[in-house]
Design a protein around this motif. Sequence first.
Motif, PDB file in Angstrom:
ATOM      1  N   MET A 276     -39.111 106.433  15.060  1.00 36.97           N
ATOM      2  CA  MET A 276     -38.395 105.349  13.656  1.00 36.97           C
ATOM      3  C   MET A 276     -38.915 106.780  12.539  1.00 36.97           C
ATOM      4  SD  MET A 276     -38.048 101.806  12.218  1.00 36.97           S
ATOM      5  CE  MET A 276     -36.967 101.309  13.080  1.00 36.97           C
ATOM      6  N   ALA A 277     -38.536 106.940  11.368  1.00 40.63           N
ATOM      7  CA  ALA A 277     -38.245 108.090  10.367  1.00 40.63           C
ATOM      8  C   ALA A 277     -39.445 107.107   9.490  1.00 40.63           C
ATOM      9  CB  ALA A 277     -37.312 108.517   9.111  1.00 40.63           C
ATOM     10  N   GLU A 278     -40.214 108.134   8.310  1.00 42.44           N
ATOM     11  CA  GLU A 278     -40.943 107.214   7.467  1.00 42.44           C
ATOM     12  C   GLU A 278     -39.477 106.564   6.269  1.00 42.44           C
ATOM     13  OE1 GLU A 278     -44.080 107.232   7.297  1.00 42.44           O
ATOM     14  OE2 GLU A 278     -44.279 108.207   9.500  1.00 42.44           O
ATOM     15  N   PRO A 279     -40.177 105.038   5.875  1.00 41.27           N
ATOM     16  CA  PRO A 279     -39.636 104.572   5.000  1.00 41.27           C
ATOM     17  C   PRO A 279     -38.585 105.919   3.260  1.00 41.27           C
ATOM     18  CG  PRO A 279     -41.435 103.411   4.646  1.00 41.27           C
ATOM     19  CD  PRO A 279     -41.975 104.813   5.396  1.00 41.27           C
ATOM     20  N   GLN A 280     -39.349 106.726   3.464  1.00 42.05           N
ATOM     21  CA  GLN A 280     -39.129 108.050   2.238  1.00 42.05           C
ATOM     22  C   GLN A 280     -38.158 109.140   2.824  1.00 42.05           C
ATOM     23  OE1 GLN A 280     -41.963 108.068   3.186  1.00 42.05           O
ATOM     24  NE2 GLN A 280     -42.807 109.912   3.561  1.00 42.05           N
ATOM     25  N   ASP A 281     -37.732 108.514   3.779  1.00 38.96           N
ATOM     26  CA  ASP A 281     -36.574 109.267   4.628  1.00 38.96           C
ATOM     27  C   ASP A 281     -35.986 108.381   5.365  1.00 38.96           C
ATOM     28  OD1 ASP A 281     -37.938 111.608   4.833  1.00 38.96           O
ATOM     29  OD2 ASP A 281     -39.315 111.686   6.653  1.00 38.96           O
ATOM     30  N   MET A 282     -35.205 107.590   4.603  1.00 32.22           N
ATOM     31  CA  MET A 282     -34.722 106.441   5.552  1.00 32.22           C
ATOM     32  C   MET A 282     -33.786 105.233   4.275  1.00 32.22           C
ATOM     33  SD  MET A 282     -36.947 104.356   8.405  1.00 32.22           S
ATOM     34  CE  MET A 282     -35.079 103.128   9.406  1.00 32.22           C
ATOM     35  N   TRP A 283     -32.368 105.396   4.186  1.00 30.63           N
ATOM     36  CA  TRP A 283     -31.591 105.445   2.811  1.00 30.63           C
ATOM     37  C   TRP A 283     -30.744 103.546   3.819  1.00 30.63           C
ATOM     38  CZ3 TRP A 283     -30.757 107.907  -0.887  1.00 30.63           C
ATOM     39  CH2 TRP A 283     -31.501 109.057  -1.145  1.00 30.63           C
ATOM     40  N   ARG A 284     -30.767 102.346   2.617  1.00 32.94           N
ATOM     41  CA  ARG A 284     -30.191 101.510   3.111  1.00 32.94           C
ATOM     42  C   ARG A 284     -28.602 100.814   2.478  1.00 32.94           C
ATOM     43  NH1 ARG A 284     -32.742  96.535   5.309  1.00 32.94           N
ATOM     44  NH2 ARG A 284     -34.811  97.733   4.056  1.00 32.94           N
ATOM     45  N   CYS A 285     -28.172 100.493   2.797  1.00 34.36           N
ATOM     46  CA  CYS A 285     -26.612 100.592   2.261  1.00 34.36           C
ATOM     47  C   CYS A 285     -27.006  99.358   1.473  1.00 34.36           C
ATOM     48  CB  CYS A 285     -25.310 100.247   3.140  1.00 34.36           C
ATOM     49  SG  CYS A 285     -24.299  99.586   2.221  1.00 34.36           S
ATOM     50  N   GLN A 286     -26.468  99.198  -0.071  1.00 40.18           N
ATOM     51  CA  GLN A 286     -26.746  98.295  -0.803  1.00 40.18           C
ATOM     52  C   GLN A 286     -25.093  96.970  -0.419  1.00 40.18           C
ATOM     53  OE1 GLN A 286     -29.776  97.711  -2.479  1.00 40.18           O
ATOM     54  NE2 GLN A 286     -29.929  99.668  -0.927  1.00 40.18           N
ATOM     55  N   MET A 287     -24.442  97.848  -0.242  1.00 41.13           N
ATOM     56  CA  MET A 287     -23.079  96.815  -0.272  1.00 41.13           C
ATOM     57  C   MET A 287     -23.351  95.289  -0.310  1.00 41.13           C
ATOM     58  SD  MET A 287     -21.570  98.839  -1.587  1.00 41.13           S
ATOM     59  CE  MET A 287     -20.102  97.923  -1.634  1.00 41.13           C
ATOM     60  N   VAL A 288     -23.577  93.883  -0.160  1.00 39.15           N
ATOM     61  CA  VAL A 288     -23.241  93.098  -0.077  1.00 39.15           C
ATOM     62  C   VAL A 288     -23.235  93.112   1.600  1.00 39.15           C
ATOM     63  CG1 VAL A 288     -22.799  90.248  -0.703  1.00 39.15           C
ATOM     64  CG2 VAL A 288     -22.845  91.947  -2.614  1.00 39.15           C
ATOM     65  N   ASN A 289     -23.942  91.785   1.618  1.00 43.53           N
ATOM     66  CA  ASN A 289     -23.283  91.168   3.403  1.00 43.53           C
ATOM     67  C   ASN A 289     -23.623  92.452   4.713  1.00 43.53           C
ATOM     68  OD1 ASN A 289     -23.425  88.997   2.954  1.00 43.53           O
ATOM     69  ND2 ASN A 289     -20.614  89.535   2.760  1.00 43.53           N
ATOM     70  N   CYS A 290     -24.159  93.548   4.267  1.00 46.41           N
ATOM     71  CA  CYS A 290     -24.423  95.363   5.241  1.00 46.41           C
ATOM     72  C   CYS A 290     -26.075  94.988   5.466  1.00 46.41           C
ATOM     73  CB  CYS A 290     -23.504  96.116   4.371  1.00 46.41           C
ATOM     74  SG  CYS A 290     -23.581  97.805   5.521  1.00 46.41           S
ATOM     75  N   GLY A 291     -25.943  95.880   4.898  1.00 48.80           N
ATOM     76  CA  GLY A 291     -27.530  96.746   4.521  1.00 48.80           C
ATOM     77  C   GLY A 291     -27.722  97.442   5.552  1.00 48.80           C
ATOM     78  N   TYR A 292     -26.403  98.307   6.240  1.00 46.65           N
ATOM     79  CA  TYR A 292     -27.428  99.135   7.431  1.00 46.65           C
ATOM     80  C   TYR A 292     -27.698 100.481   7.013  1.00 46.65           C
ATOM     81  CZ  TYR A 292     -26.330 103.364   9.533  1.00 46.65           C
ATOM     82  OH  TYR A 292     -26.419 104.449  10.950  1.00 46.65           O
ATOM     83  N   VAL A 293     -28.944 100.603   7.625  1.00 42.70           N
ATOM     84  CA  VAL A 293     -30.167 101.177   7.098  1.00 42.70           C
ATOM     85  C   VAL A 293     -30.023 103.124   8.076  1.00 42.70           C
ATOM     86  CG1 VAL A 293     -33.241 102.370   7.064  1.00 42.70           C
ATOM     87  CG2 VAL A 293     -32.265  99.331   6.697  1.00 42.70           C
ATOM     88  N   TYR A 294     -29.443 104.174   7.081  1.00 42.00           N
ATOM     89  CA  TYR A 294     -29.826 105.573   7.441  1.00 42.00           C
ATOM     90  C   TYR A 294     -30.517 105.587   7.897  1.00 42.00           C
ATOM     91  CZ  TYR A 294     -28.187 110.306   9.250  1.00 42.00           C
ATOM     92  OH  TYR A 294     -28.905 111.097   9.541  1.00 42.00           O
ATOM     93  N   ASP A 295     -31.069 106.138   9.044  1.00 44.13           N
ATOM     94  CA  ASP A 295     -32.351 106.304   9.945  1.00 44.13           C
ATOM     95  C   ASP A 295     -31.852 107.867  10.354  1.00 44.13           C
ATOM     96  OD1 ASP A 295     -34.768 107.437  11.586  1.00 44.13           O
ATOM     97  OD2 ASP A 295     -35.192 105.496  12.853  1.00 44.13           O
TER      98      ASP A 295
END
Length: 62
Positions: free
Chosen positions: A1-20
């Motif tokens: 798993m990548a470091e937090p600074q390299d991961m991005w989270r979708c901010q849409m309501v009811n989503c929260g997908y994290v791009y790793d």
Amino acid sequence: MAEPQDMWRCQMVNCGYVYDPDRGDKRRKVPAGTKFEDLPEDWRCPVCGAGKKSFRRLSDEA
């Protein structure tokens, strides 16, 4: 798993997908190792369809 600074989270309501970047996005044929910044501008969240502008870096979340 990548470091937090390299991961991005979708901010849409009811989503929260994290791009790793260590996993990429198989659904959109993005290979593992692809940084978020290197995703095509038309890339969309595989869960909700939101664009890149709807994502925030995990390390920036308070």
